[in-house]
Design an enzyme around this catalytic site. Structure first.
Site, PDB file in Angstrom:
ATOM      1  N   GLN A 108       0.769  -1.232   0.057  1.00 12.98           N
ATOM      2  CA  GLN A 108       0.001   0.132   0.054  1.00 12.98           C
ATOM      3  C   GLN A 108       0.760   1.361   0.127  1.00 12.98           C
ATOM      4  OE1 GLN A 108      -2.207  -0.743   3.638  1.00 12.98           O
ATOM      5  NE2 GLN A 108      -4.142  -1.122   2.336  1.00 12.98           N
ATOM      6  N   ASN A 109       2.325   1.027   0.263  1.00 13.86           N
ATOM      7  CA  ASN A 109       3.198   2.216   0.462  1.00 13.86           C
ATOM      8  C   ASN A 109       3.553   2.912  -0.972  1.00 13.86           C
ATOM      9  OD1 ASN A 109       2.731   1.516   3.096  1.00 13.86           O
ATOM     10  ND2 ASN A 109       4.668   0.402   3.121  1.00 13.86           N
ATOM     11  N   ASP A 111       5.978   4.937  -1.340  1.00 17.91           N
ATOM     12  CA  ASP A 111       7.455   4.849  -1.633  1.00 17.91           C
ATOM     13  C   ASP A 111       8.073   4.024  -2.235  1.00 17.91           C
ATOM     14  OD1 ASP A 111       8.221   2.584   0.304  1.00 17.91           O
ATOM     15  OD2 ASP A 111       7.289   4.053   1.814  1.00 17.91           O
ATOM     16  N   HIS A 126      -1.405   1.561  -4.070  1.00 13.56           N
ATOM     17  CA  HIS A 126      -1.889   3.227  -4.157  1.00 13.56           C
ATOM     18  C   HIS A 126      -1.317   3.841  -4.667  1.00 13.56           C
ATOM     19  CE1 HIS A 126      -3.848   2.662   0.248  1.00 13.56           C
ATOM     20  NE2 HIS A 126      -4.676   1.814  -0.631  1.00 13.56           N
TER      21      HIS A 126
END
Ligand code: ZN
Length: 143
Positions: A108-109, A111, A126
């Site tokens: 979900q990160n 980065d 995401h």
């Protein structure tokens, strides 16, 4: 078999055994994974520079349409923050595990810490904070 202890946590027997016995491992990672590297979660962001704003309100197309420079500043702040941190032991352990098992990482990160640790990421659920695209026609920005 005893639980595996790391510096910051104990990994339960069931998890250790499941990974040891697995040929393939699916990893679903979220905010806690990056928080260990110092990336604030949305909730954390409310305690700092952006405390008077609701990050969930900033991360919308509507917010961008209303005030593009403001939303750009927020994303620039987050991009700079991510560039300033390093993958942690968890990221590195998963990259290492990929040498022993078939590992699929879905995160979900937004980065790039899994990638910087050496992992391939099957899905950034995401999106990626570094994958910019035109707000009108969605054309990806090529670098
Ligand atoms: Zn466009």
């Amino acid at each position: 078999m005893t639980d595996v202890e790391t510096e910051s946590m104990t990994i339960p027997d069931k998890v250790v055994d499941a990974v040891r016995g697995a040929r393939r491992v699916l990893v679903l990672s979220g905010a806690g994974m990056s928080a260990e590297s110092g990336v604030p979660t949305f909730r954390d962001a409310q305690t700092g520079l952006w405390e008077e704003f609701d990050p969930s309100q900033l991360a919308t197309a509507e917010a961008f349409r209303l005030d593009p420079p403001f939303v750009w500043a927020w994303y620039a702040w987050r991009m700079q923050l991510v560039r300033g941190v390093e993958p942690n032991d968890g990221h590195r352990a998963l990259a290492e595990l990929a040498g022993l098992r078939e590992v699929t990482i879905s995160t979900q990160n937004v980065d790039d810490l899994h990638e910087r640790a050496g992992s391939a990421v099957a899905a950034h659920l995401h999106g990626s904070i570094f994958a910019l695209r035109c707000s009108d026609c969605e054309t990806p920005l090529r670098r």
